[in-house]
Write an enzyme that holds these catalytic residues in place. Structure first.
Site, PDB file in Angstrom:
ATOM      1  N   HIS A 241       0.797  -1.037   0.033  1.00  0.00           N
ATOM      2  CA  HIS A 241      -0.012   0.032   0.104  1.00  0.00           C
ATOM      3  C   HIS A 241       0.747   1.319   0.068  1.00  0.00           C
ATOM      4  O   HIS A 241       0.793   2.211  -0.983  1.00  0.00           O
ATOM      5  CB  HIS A 241      -0.997   0.022   1.394  1.00  0.00           C
ATOM      6  CG  HIS A 241      -1.837  -1.081   1.453  1.00  0.00           C
ATOM      7  ND1 HIS A 241      -3.110  -1.243   0.738  1.00  0.00           N
ATOM      8  CD2 HIS A 241      -1.933  -2.213   2.343  1.00  0.00           C
ATOM      9  CE1 HIS A 241      -3.781  -2.157   1.159  1.00  0.00           C
ATOM     10  NE2 HIS A 241      -2.972  -2.964   2.099  1.00  0.00           N
TER      11      HIS A 241
HETATM   12  C1  BDR Z   1      -3.043   1.123   5.143  1.00  0.00           C
HETATM   13  O1  BDR Z   1      -3.265   0.640   6.536  1.00  0.00           O
HETATM   14  C2  BDR Z   1      -2.099   0.155   7.074  1.00  0.00           C
HETATM   15  O2  BDR Z   1      -2.255  -0.934   7.591  1.00  0.00           O
HETATM   16  C3  BDR Z   1      -1.069   0.355   5.869  1.00  0.00           C
HETATM   17  O3  BDR Z   1       0.266   0.576   6.617  1.00  0.00           O
HETATM   18  C4  BDR Z   1      -1.493   1.246   5.016  1.00  0.00           C
HETATM   19  O4  BDR Z   1      -1.046   2.447   5.488  1.00  0.00           O
HETATM   20  C5  BDR Z   1      -3.732   0.237   4.243  1.00  0.00           C
HETATM   21  O5  BDR Z   1      -5.179   0.327   4.377  1.00  0.00           O
END
Ligand code: BDR
Ligand code: CA
Length: 312
Positions: A241
């Site tokens: 992500h």
């Molecule tokens: C986001 O949530 C966190 O768990 C990850 O680091 C990312 O920024 C994904 O939904």
């Protein structure tokens, strides 16, 4: 051709994929990383702050690290140890370096100083809940205009992960997100639409670990907890992500994006924290405050990300 280099600040809740994103930012020649501020989110503020120092140790760097919010603006903190481990980094063995520098300056003040130093040039990359950024924007009303732009991991044009409607970074602190999206700053929004396509697969982390470097082995080890969880949802890898906004800045040509208006839902229960975009609606919002990133060339993205890790 001439390569652009951008002054960058990263605000994050380190976090397995935050850590890998910072490694990428460190390695990418287009990015001049000025500082890191940490917020609570994936883990407590204590842990995310500690993880920034642990990463400095891994990278052999001394990026200045600043402590931010210990809780969302007006809600209870929601952490994600089922995914990121208790320490936020998959409970890997990675010590805090003995020479870590603990700064007293708060995240929002340090961020503002960096923006003043690079007026209209600084790119703010936010990889966690937007609590620190909202706090900075409230304290320094000229900050949104002083920034060049923001690039965030958060939200989704369609769907959610923590709830059917909301992505966790926005859901964690919807009031902060609303303030930031309404601030006038331009936002490149890398939401789940694109980030769930940016999958690092087992063959990729095996390849990285096989290089024998600490960085390569760290990536393999820290994703394992997230991998257990991701498999339950039928994913073929672990979503990178937070590397999406970092790689978008350096390599926008890998992505497909559209300009849109985005507002944040802060009142409903069913859709709390939803990034409401006007991409697919008849009724358009007045202001196109965001570049909504929708797709990525996964293979090229992962190749560049792996090259970054290998260069460390
Ligand atoms: C986001 O949530 C966190 O768990 C990850 O680091 C990312 O920024 C994904 O939904
Ligand atoms: Ca994150």
């Amino acid at each position: 051709s001439e390569m652009n280099t951008y002054p960058v600040w990263i605000d994050c809740d380190i976090g397995v994929d935050d850590a890998i994103a910072i490694m990428a930012a460190h390695a990418l020649p287009q990015i001049d990383l000025l500082g890191i501020s940490t917020t609570c989110g994936n883990a407590s503020q204590e842990n995310t702050y500690r993880n920034a120092h642990r990463l400095n140790g891994l990278l052999g760097t001394d990026y200045p690290v600043y402590r931010g919010a210990a809780s969302p603006l007006c809600r209870e903190l929601l952490t994600a140890s089922h995914f990121h481990g208790n320490d936020g980094l998959g409970d890997v063995d990675l010590p805090v370096p003995p020479d870590a520098v603990y700064r007293v300056e708060a995240a929002w003040d340090a961020l503002y100083e960096a923006a003043v130093k690079y007026p209209h040039e600084l790119r703010l990359i936010a990889l966690g809940p937007l609590t620190n950024v909202a706090t900075a924007f409230s304290k320094y009303p000229d900050l949104p205009e002083l920034l060049h732009s923001m690039l965030i991991m958060g939200g989704a044009a369609v769907g959610g992960n923590v709830t059917p409607a909301a992505e966790v970074n926005i859901y964690c602190d919807p009031e902060a997100a609303e303030l930031v999206f309404d601030s006038g700053v331009h936002i490149v929004m890398c939401g789940l639409d694109v980030t769930l396509k940016a999958l690092l697969r087992p063959a990729d982390w095996d390849e990285l670990a096989a290089t024998g470097t600490r960085a390569g082995k760290f990536v393999r080890d820290c994703v394992q907890c997230a991998w257990q969880f991701s498999q339950k949802f039928g994913l073929e890898g672990v979503a990178m992500h937070d590397s999406c906004p970092v790689l978008y800045l350096a390599h926008p040509e890998l992505f497909r994006a559209e300009e849109a208006g985005v507002k944040i839902e802060t009142r409903s229960t069913l859709t709390l924290g939803k990034t409401v975009t006007d991409l697919y609606s008849d009724k358009q919002f007045d202001e196109k405050n965001a570049t909504v990133v929708l797709d990525v060339d996964r293979d090229r993205f992962i190749e560049i990300l792996k090259d970054c890790i290998k260069a460390i």
